[in-house]
Design a protein around this motif. Structure first.
Motif, PDB file in Angstrom:
ATOM      1  N   ASN A  99      47.612  22.106  47.281  1.00 25.42           N
ATOM      2  CA  ASN A  99      49.036  21.832  47.545  1.00 25.42           C
ATOM      3  C   ASN A  99      49.692  21.032  46.386  1.00 25.42           C
ATOM      4  OD1 ASN A  99      48.697  23.068  49.979  1.00 25.42           O
ATOM      5  ND2 ASN A  99      47.688  21.334  50.947  1.00 25.42           N
ATOM      6  N   GLN A 100      49.057  20.480  45.641  1.00 27.93           N
ATOM      7  CA  GLN A 100      49.703  19.566  44.558  1.00 27.93           C
ATOM      8  C   GLN A 100      49.814  20.255  43.279  1.00 27.93           C
ATOM      9  OE1 GLN A 100      51.031  16.569  45.682  1.00 27.93           O
ATOM     10  NE2 GLN A 100      50.304  16.965  47.714  1.00 27.93           N
ATOM     11  N   GLU A 101      49.272  21.322  43.208  1.00 31.77           N
ATOM     12  CA  GLU A 101      49.078  21.911  41.973  1.00 31.77           C
ATOM     13  C   GLU A 101      50.099  23.051  41.634  1.00 31.77           C
ATOM     14  OE1 GLU A 101      46.752  20.913  39.694  1.00 31.77           O
ATOM     15  OE2 GLU A 101      46.045  19.464  41.032  1.00 31.77           O
ATOM     16  N   ASP A 102      50.114  23.277  40.176  1.00 36.48           N
ATOM     17  CA  ASP A 102      50.971  24.631  39.909  1.00 36.48           C
ATOM     18  C   ASP A 102      50.118  25.716  39.835  1.00 36.48           C
ATOM     19  OD1 ASP A 102      53.252  23.046  39.206  1.00 36.48           O
ATOM     20  OD2 ASP A 102      52.741  22.804  37.146  1.00 36.48           O
ATOM     21  N   ILE A 103      50.830  26.709  40.402  1.00 40.66           N
ATOM     22  CA  ILE A 103      50.063  28.150  40.627  1.00 40.66           C
ATOM     23  C   ILE A 103      50.520  29.010  39.573  1.00 40.66           C
ATOM     24  CG2 ILE A 103      49.972  30.324  42.234  1.00 40.66           C
ATOM     25  CD1 ILE A 103      48.691  27.712  43.282  1.00 40.66           C
ATOM     26  N   TYR A 104      49.436  29.486  38.961  1.00 43.65           N
ATOM     27  CA  TYR A 104      49.492  30.551  37.904  1.00 43.65           C
ATOM     28  C   TYR A 104      49.305  32.064  38.493  1.00 43.65           C
ATOM     29  CZ  TYR A 104      48.156  33.395  33.450  1.00 43.65           C
ATOM     30  OH  TYR A 104      48.217  34.374  32.564  1.00 43.65           O
ATOM     31  N   ALA A 105      50.386  32.997  38.586  1.00 43.94           N
ATOM     32  CA  ALA A 105      50.178  34.244  39.072  1.00 43.94           C
ATOM     33  C   ALA A 105      50.665  35.286  38.286  1.00 43.94           C
ATOM     34  CB  ALA A 105      51.013  33.990  40.533  1.00 43.94           C
ATOM     35  N   PRO A 106      49.790  35.831  37.435  1.00 39.21           N
ATOM     36  CA  PRO A 106      50.392  36.775  36.483  1.00 39.21           C
ATOM     37  C   PRO A 106      50.715  38.113  37.205  1.00 39.21           C
ATOM     38  CG  PRO A 106      47.668  36.256  36.232  1.00 39.21           C
ATOM     39  CD  PRO A 106      48.470  35.327  37.236  1.00 39.21           C
ATOM     40  N   LEU A 107      51.729  38.721  36.550  1.00 41.59           N
ATOM     41  CA  LEU A 107      52.201  39.945  36.858  1.00 41.59           C
ATOM     42  C   LEU A 107      51.455  41.055  35.982  1.00 41.59           C
ATOM     43  CD1 LEU A 107      55.731  39.286  38.196  1.00 41.59           C
ATOM     44  CD2 LEU A 107      53.685  39.101  39.549  1.00 41.59           C
ATOM     45  N   PHE A 124      45.919  31.517  40.557  1.00 46.71           N
ATOM     46  CA  PHE A 124      45.055  30.428  40.087  1.00 46.71           C
ATOM     47  C   PHE A 124      45.446  29.394  39.794  1.00 46.71           C
ATOM     48  CE2 PHE A 124      44.248  34.971  38.386  1.00 46.71           C
ATOM     49  CZ  PHE A 124      43.159  34.975  38.645  1.00 46.71           C
ATOM     50  N   ILE A 125      44.606  28.299  40.017  1.00 45.12           N
ATOM     51  CA  ILE A 125      44.906  26.871  39.512  1.00 45.12           C
ATOM     52  C   ILE A 125      44.253  26.678  38.150  1.00 45.12           C
ATOM     53  CG2 ILE A 125      44.828  24.538  40.043  1.00 45.12           C
ATOM     54  CD1 ILE A 125      44.872  25.224  43.003  1.00 45.12           C
ATOM     55  N   LYS A 126      45.200  26.543  37.262  1.00 38.57           N
ATOM     56  CA  LYS A 126      44.510  26.558  35.701  1.00 38.57           C
ATOM     57  C   LYS A 126      43.626  25.334  35.769  1.00 38.57           C
ATOM     58  CE  LYS A 126      47.757  29.310  32.858  1.00 38.57           C
ATOM     59  NZ  LYS A 126      48.623  29.393  32.026  1.00 38.57           N
ATOM     60  N   GLY A 127      42.622  25.241  35.218  1.00 33.37           N
ATOM     61  CA  GLY A 127      41.993  24.083  34.520  1.00 33.37           C
ATOM     62  C   GLY A 127      41.019  23.635  35.877  1.00 33.37           C
ATOM     63  N   SER A 128      41.193  24.233  37.062  1.00 35.00           N
ATOM     64  CA  SER A 128      40.321  23.785  38.029  1.00 35.00           C
ATOM     65  C   SER A 128      38.879  24.054  37.906  1.00 35.00           C
ATOM     66  CB  SER A 128      40.853  24.327  39.588  1.00 35.00           C
ATOM     67  OG  SER A 128      40.823  25.782  39.333  1.00 35.00           O
ATOM     68  N   HIS A 129      38.603  24.887  37.011  1.00 38.00           N
ATOM     69  CA  HIS A 129      36.959  25.086  36.975  1.00 38.00           C
ATOM     70  C   HIS A 129      36.209  23.809  36.222  1.00 38.00           C
ATOM     71  CE1 HIS A 129      38.687  25.780  33.087  1.00 38.00           C
ATOM     72  NE2 HIS A 129      37.771  25.880  32.270  1.00 38.00           N
ATOM     73  N   ARG A 130      36.961  22.716  35.762  1.00 38.19           N
ATOM     74  CA  ARG A 130      36.428  21.714  35.359  1.00 38.19           C
ATOM     75  C   ARG A 130      36.470  20.519  36.169  1.00 38.19           C
ATOM     76  NH1 ARG A 130      38.533  22.334  29.287  1.00 38.19           N
ATOM     77  NH2 ARG A 130      37.187  20.752  28.622  1.00 38.19           N
ATOM     78  N   ARG A 131      37.064  20.708  37.307  1.00 39.05           N
ATOM     79  CA  ARG A 131      37.423  19.367  38.195  1.00 39.05           C
ATOM     80  C   ARG A 131      36.628  19.823  39.430  1.00 39.05           C
ATOM     81  NH1 ARG A 131      43.660  19.947  38.854  1.00 39.05           N
ATOM     82  NH2 ARG A 131      43.765  18.130  40.081  1.00 39.05           N
ATOM     83  N   LEU A 132      35.997  18.614  40.068  1.00 40.09           N
ATOM     84  CA  LEU A 132      35.236  18.619  41.258  1.00 40.09           C
ATOM     85  C   LEU A 132      36.124  18.687  42.367  1.00 40.09           C
ATOM     86  CD1 LEU A 132      32.975  15.508  40.317  1.00 40.09           C
ATOM     87  CD2 LEU A 132      32.937  17.774  39.597  1.00 40.09           C
ATOM     88  N   ILE A 133      37.120  18.081  42.429  1.00 38.63           N
ATOM     89  CA  ILE A 133      38.227  17.939  43.830  1.00 38.63           C
ATOM     90  C   ILE A 133      39.370  18.193  43.206  1.00 38.63           C
ATOM     91  CG2 ILE A 133      38.963  16.457  45.730  1.00 38.63           C
ATOM     92  CD1 ILE A 133      36.532  14.756  45.287  1.00 38.63           C
ATOM     93  N   VAL A 134      40.007  19.077  44.082  1.00 34.49           N
ATOM     94  CA  VAL A 134      41.550  19.530  43.633  1.00 34.49           C
ATOM     95  C   VAL A 134      42.252  19.830  44.889  1.00 34.49           C
ATOM     96  CG1 VAL A 134      42.886  21.563  42.627  1.00 34.49           C
ATOM     97  CG2 VAL A 134      40.571  20.980  41.841  1.00 34.49           C
ATOM     98  N   ASP A 135      43.594  19.190  44.956  1.00 35.03           N
ATOM     99  CA  ASP A 135      44.335  19.474  46.161  1.00 35.03           C
ATOM    100  C   ASP A 135      45.305  20.552  45.699  1.00 35.03           C
ATOM    101  OD1 ASP A 135      46.375  19.442  47.983  1.00 35.03           O
ATOM    102  OD2 ASP A 135      46.628  17.220  48.065  1.00 35.03           O
TER     103      ASP A 135
END
Ligand SMILES: O=C(O)CCC(=O)C(=O)O
Length: 247
Positions: free
Chosen positions: A181-189, A168-179
């Motif tokens: 490749n530049q974002e931290d990934i959240y991958a819960p085990l 997941f890219i946290k916080g992307s639900h509130r952003r119109l455009i997201v790159d």
């Protein structure tokens, strides 16, 4: 971290969903309930496997069984056993806390991914409502609405780095455009009994299954009554008699 210290208040889940667009609930179900859930999902899965055995792959034409990428099925038929509605109840309560002004309908599905299945693309689960943006971008209307689409992923096996956590890219639900490749990934085990709930506007993808075993995850999707989810709109069912529960 011990089990008790992982228990969060409803308010914490509400805050995480609002801020991050994704939250993990640990130890939501007990062992017996999980065993029954897994048995019922596997029973449906074996009917599905028989039905598709001689069809050309990946499957693309149906609304109750699809295959986004070879080896990553998504089936939404046959979830009629009582255990499904029992299991859904506490999740429905959380969803109502996440978006109290919206009336939701929901349906069950499962997404097995076989050993060797590749990853999906980073995507949102919702389409832009005004259809004025490109690719995975959203419009300002989309992000200003109260949350209207959620999915709860319910792993039936351990989710490890090898078999492919959902990223997941946290916080992307509130952003119109997201790159991405530049974002931290959240991958819960996760372990069976844990669930991850996310706002459908949050960018996410299923990672590749690099393990020797199949990764089996059930899910419940919640869509606002007013939202035109194609699952409810396209009536091309492979299993018309077992068609999607929740309409
Ligand atoms: O398989 C996964 O982990 C992600 C599933 C997914 O992309 C979705 O639910 O839209």
């Amino acid at each position: 971290m011990d089990a008790l210290s992982e228990i969060k208040s409803t308010e914490q889940y509400v805050n995480e969903i609002a801020k991050d667009g994704v939250t993990v609930v640990k130890n939501m179900f007990h062992k017996k309930q999980l065993q029954l859930l897994k048995k019922e999902v596997n029973d449906i899965y074996s009917i599905v496997r028989n039905k598709i055995a001689n069809l050309s792959r990946p499957l693309k034409k149906h609304s109750d069984i699809t295959e986004r990428y070879l080896g990553r099925l998504d089936f939404k038929c046959g979830f009629t056993a009582n255990i499904f509605e029992e299991t859904a109840q506490p999740i429905i309560q959380l969803i109502n806390n996440f978006s109290p002004t919206i009336d939701f309908r929901h349906y069950w599905g499962a997404i097995p991914s076989v050993s060797g299945a590749g990853s999906t693309n980073m995507h949102r689960d919702v389409y832009p409502i005004l259809n004025t943006t490109e690719g995975v971008n959203l419009g300002s209307l989309d992000v200003s609405l109260p949350p209207y689409y959620f999915t709860a992923l319910i792993p039936l096996v351990n989710i490890t780095l090898e078999n492919g956590p959902t990223e997941f890219i946290k916080g992307s639900h509130r952003r119109l455009i997201v790159d991405a490749n530049q974002e931290d990934i959240y991958a819960p085990l996760l372990s069976p009994g844990d669930i991850v709930i996310f706002d459908g506007r949050t960018l996410h993808r299923g990672a590749a299954n690099q393990s020797a075993d199949e990764r089996l995850v059930a899910y419940i999707t919640f869509a606002a009554e007013w939202y035109h989810d194609q699952t409810f709109m396209i009536n091309h069912y492979m299993f018309p008699k077992l068609s999607v529960v929740g309409r």
